[in-house]
Write a protein that holds these residues in place. Structure first.
Motif, PDB file in Angstrom:
ATOM      1  N   ILE A  61      -8.841  14.753  -2.427  1.00 16.12           N
ATOM      2  CA  ILE A  61      -9.221  13.550  -1.681  1.00 16.12           C
ATOM      3  C   ILE A  61     -10.601  13.737  -1.066  1.00 16.12           C
ATOM      4  N   MET A  62     -10.842  14.912  -0.467  1.00 15.99           N
ATOM      5  CA  MET A  62     -12.145  15.194   0.123  1.00 15.99           C
ATOM      6  C   MET A  62     -13.240  15.142  -0.954  1.00 15.99           C
ATOM      7  N   LEU A  94      -1.382   8.757   3.367  1.00 11.69           N
ATOM      8  CA  LEU A  94      -1.620   9.908   2.503  1.00 11.69           C
ATOM      9  C   LEU A  94      -1.561  11.159   3.367  1.00 11.69           C
ATOM     10  N   ARG A  95      -0.358  11.601   3.658  1.00 12.03           N
ATOM     11  CA  ARG A  95      -0.174  12.669   4.637  1.00 12.03           C
ATOM     12  C   ARG A  95      -0.738  13.994   4.155  1.00 12.03           C
ATOM     13  N   ASP A  96      -0.613  14.247   2.873  1.00 11.45           N
ATOM     14  CA  ASP A  96      -1.138  15.491   2.329  1.00 11.45           C
ATOM     15  C   ASP A  96      -2.598  15.273   1.955  1.00 11.45           C
ATOM     16  N   ARG A 140       0.819  -1.204   0.000  1.00  9.02           N
ATOM     17  CA  ARG A 140       0.000   0.000   0.000  1.00  9.02           C
ATOM     18  C   ARG A 140       0.858   1.261   0.000  1.00  9.02           C
ATOM     19  N   LEU A 141       2.081   1.147   0.529  1.00  7.58           N
ATOM     20  CA  LEU A 141       2.989   2.292   0.580  1.00  7.58           C
ATOM     21  C   LEU A 141       3.376   2.763  -0.816  1.00  7.58           C
ATOM     22  N   THR A 184     -15.291  15.364  10.116  1.00 11.29           N
ATOM     23  CA  THR A 184     -14.013  14.699  10.445  1.00 11.29           C
ATOM     24  C   THR A 184     -13.651  13.702   9.348  1.00 11.29           C
ATOM     25  N   ALA A 185     -13.845  14.085   8.099  1.00 16.91           N
ATOM     26  CA  ALA A 185     -13.595  13.176   6.972  1.00 16.91           C
ATOM     27  C   ALA A 185     -12.152  12.708   6.915  1.00 16.91           C
ATOM     28  N   LEU A 186     -11.254  13.430   7.555  1.00 17.13           N
ATOM     29  CA  LEU A 186      -9.846  13.027   7.591  1.00 17.13           C
ATOM     30  C   LEU A 186      -9.684  11.638   8.211  1.00 17.13           C
ATOM     31  N   GLU A 187     -10.624  11.250   9.082  1.00 18.17           N
ATOM     32  CA  GLU A 187     -10.568   9.932   9.729  1.00 18.17           C
ATOM     33  C   GLU A 187     -10.733   8.795   8.725  1.00 18.17           C
TER      34      GLU A 187
END
Length: 658
Positions: free
Chosen positions: A574-575, A567-569, A425-426, A558-561
């Motif tokens: 993505i949202m 995917l740090r950025d 996955r990385l 809290t969609a970041l969850e």
């Protein structure tokens, strides 16, 4: 009666499938309040469009107070088509632009234009906003030669349409590119434009298409005052009337004049009536005869083309058939060392053909759910499909009770071996994941709309998405695919087959499937790709499924969850994809977007997205059978039936073209 019947036959024979989806543009020129005079006048005008467009030959403009409205039907539309599509355009306009002071809807298979504004726009050339689309397949023949023929045809149709009348500026045309391929085009302006402005508008649409979509096998461009579309098959009625038939009922016949008792006058009238009857009947007989000849000619041409196409496909299918002994040699007699995987359908081996091609060979087991006829249907279906995001069939073998499919060998195996593996996955950064999402969407769009068939995959999942050396996605495993007719929207299955978690609820519970079933599965895939979590094994502290987890966090801000921690950025892109995924898994089938809309959203960040409604339930079970809570709606049997699902996510295949 005969004329009407034969016209209907001709319309049926000459009409093609729809390429153009409904498109609405809400202008950013101000809003109105709910109970204002403006909204009352707007609704009054829009309600009057349907009868008035019909009564005025397919085009009508009107204004009340500070509201101006316009309605137009496509030049070759039937009375039923005009009413249906224009009515749909009006509803789309109101629902999509509830309080905007200016908006336009082109409708489905445009132009069925419904438009209103707070400013006068009748007879004014306007080139923005624009809406465009194109077939995903590319022109494979000599593109330079094709361009010459195409540009000549476009110029001819532009001139023909712009020289129309003040009641209809519409034209069709066709040009022969090769002995087996023609180019078809249709153009239309709002007839209140001058001939010069119509010409300018249509040439602007052609230029727009050349700049955005050059080299594609068909497409369309829609502007506020004109529209054009072209394709490689006849999708319009080429001999349509120059005006749209009225939807209003015909006037009652005039009362016959009173008869005279004078015998001499009666004889004179009798002779006159006979002459009148001859004058009326003879042209009707001629028209009927011409229509019969045309209908027969078109039908014979269709039959000839169908036979030719069938012969081409038969030849192609025969060329794909392999001797089973050659397959044994290619796989070293199906050696375990060459096995790539095993599932409910059988085993997959890597092999090398005599011509040096490296292939993947799927050997169906004796107890596979696919029968001989279903196997043949899958071969015929795959032989007709060609797209860069669909698996390529290199061959098959059906002998010695063996059923074998030979595919291109893709070095990176399937998506599930990457996205759910903690190490592999990385390798999937966001750019790669987005490319995979976009490629899957393009492949599905081809299946649903751009190929000559409408195909429902029915088993879209990470295990059936293969990856080539550049990590481009390839949709595979068409064992459950269903072939729809052009006008078919959904069907009922007598037996449920597929993979839980990816199944749309209307299919899992009631056996109803459609293109929106694939859209649901695509939405699940998007959420899996973004989160790196598997739908069948995901669980959080609240006991949510992955879909419910994404919905909860989206609502709570809290969609970041939901996003994979690697995917740090966490970009806005993505949202936006989480948003798109939730739109695809909505419970209401009608609320889910089409794949054409999905592809458009993925190709442009300027497209606004609707607010997603509550998603459907998500099944996490991977057991072999599950009890249907609503089995009675699936069939007339009173007993509870079981659903066949994939074990370890290996597809149970049952192909039954309709």
């Amino acid at each position: 009666m005969w004329v009407k019947a034969l016209s209907s036959i001709l319309s049926f024979l000459l009409m093609g499938t729809s390429l153009v989806d409904a498109a609405v543009r809400c202008y950013d020129t101000g809003n109105f309040t709910t109970n204002s005079t403006y909204v009352q006048n707007r609704d009054l005008l829009l309600a009057s469009l349907l009868p008035n467009v019909s009564a005025n030959g397919g085009f009508y403009t009107e204004s009340v107070g500070q509201v101006y409205a316009l309605g137009m039907c496509r030049g070759d539309s039937t009375p039923h088509g005009c009413y249906t599509f224009l009515n749909s355009s009006i509803h789309d306009l109101i629902s999509s632009c509830p309080n905007q002071k200016e908006a336009i809807s082109w409708g489905v298979n445009g132009p069925y234009i419904a438009r209103y504004s707070d400013r006068p726009f009748f007879g004014i050339l306007e080139l923005e906003p624009s809406d465009a689309g194109y077939n995903r397949a590319d022109i494979t023949s000599n593109l330079t030669e094709f361009d010459i023929v195409w540009e000549s045809l476009m110029d001819r149709v532009v001139r023909k349409a712009s020289n129309g009348t003040s009641s209809l500026k519409y034209a069709t045309g066709e040009a022969e590119f090769t002995a087996f391929q023609k180019i078809y085009a249709v153009m239309q302006c709002t007839p209140d434009l001058s001939n010069k402005d119509c010409d300018s508008c249509l040439r602007a649409t052609v230029s727009y298409f050349e700049s955005c979509c050059h080299g594609k096998q068909g497409g369309y461009v829609q502007k506020p005052t004109c529209w054009f579309r072209w394709d490689l098959y006849p999708f319009y009625v080429s001999n349509a009337s120059t005006s749209v038939p009225s939807l209003s009922p015909p006037p009652p016949p005039a009362s016959p004049p009173p008869q005279s008792v004078n015998s001499t006058n009666t004889k004179e009238r009798g002779g006159s009536s006979s002459r009148t009857l001859v004058v009326i009947v003879v042209p009707i007989v001629i028209v009927v005869a011409v229509l019969v000849i045309l209908a027969v000619a078109v039908l014979l041409r269709r039959i000839k083309k169908t036979k030719k196409d069938d012969q081409i496909y038969k030849t192609r299918v025969e060329s794909l058939q392999f001797d089973f002994n050659d397959i044994r040699v290619a796989t070293d007699n199906f050696a375990n060392a060459n096995m790539l995987g095993r599932g409910g359908f059988g085993s997959v081996y890597k092999g090398k053909l005599q011509d040096g091609r490296k292939v993947a060979i799927k050997r169906l087991s004796g107890n596979s759910a696919q029968g001989e006829q279903e196997f043949k249907n899958e071969v015929k279906l795959l032989a007709k499909l060609q797209h860069k995001n669909l698996v390529t069939l290199h061959g098959f073998s059906l002998e010695q009770k063996e059923r074998v499919l030979i595919y291109e060998l893709l070095p990176n195996s399937s998506l599930d071996n990457f996205i759910f593996d903690p190490t592999k996955r990385l390798l999937l950064n966001w750019e790669t994941r987005y490319k995979i999402i976009e490629g899957i969407a393009k492949g599905l769009l081809y299946l649903h709309e751009d190929s000559q068939y409408r195909i429902i995959h029915r088993d879209l999942k990470a295990a059936n998405i293969l990856l080539d050396e550049a990590m481009n996605p390839i949709i595979s495993d068409f064992g459950m695919a269903k072939l729809f007719t052009a006008d078919q929207t959904r069907a009922d299955a007598s037996k449920i087959v597929g993979t839980f978690g990816y199944m749309a609820p209307e299919y899992a519970l009631r056996g109803q499937y459609s293109v929106k079933s694939d859209v649901y599965a695509f939405g699940v895939l998007v959420l899996e790709i973004i989160s790196g979590k598997k739908i069948s094994t995901f669980s959080n502290q609240e006991g949510d499924s992955l879909v419910a987890h994404a919905w909860r966090n989206w609502n709570e801000g809290t969609a970041l969850e939901v996003v994979d921690p690697i995917l740090r950025d966490c970009s806005s892109e993505i949202m936006r994809c989480i948003h798109l995924g939730l739109l695809c898994v909505q419970e209401n089938i009608a609320d889910r977007p089409t794949m054409a809309s999905v592809a458009l959203v993925l190709s442009s960040n300027s497209i606004s997205l609707a607010v997603p409604s509550r998603p459907a339930f998500s099944m996490n079970s991977t057991t072999e059978t599950a009890t249907m809570a609503e089995s009675s709606s699936l069939s007339n049997q009173s007993k509870t039936e079981g659903i066949q699902v994939s074990v370890n996510e290996a597809s149970i295949s049952e192909l039954d073209p309709r």
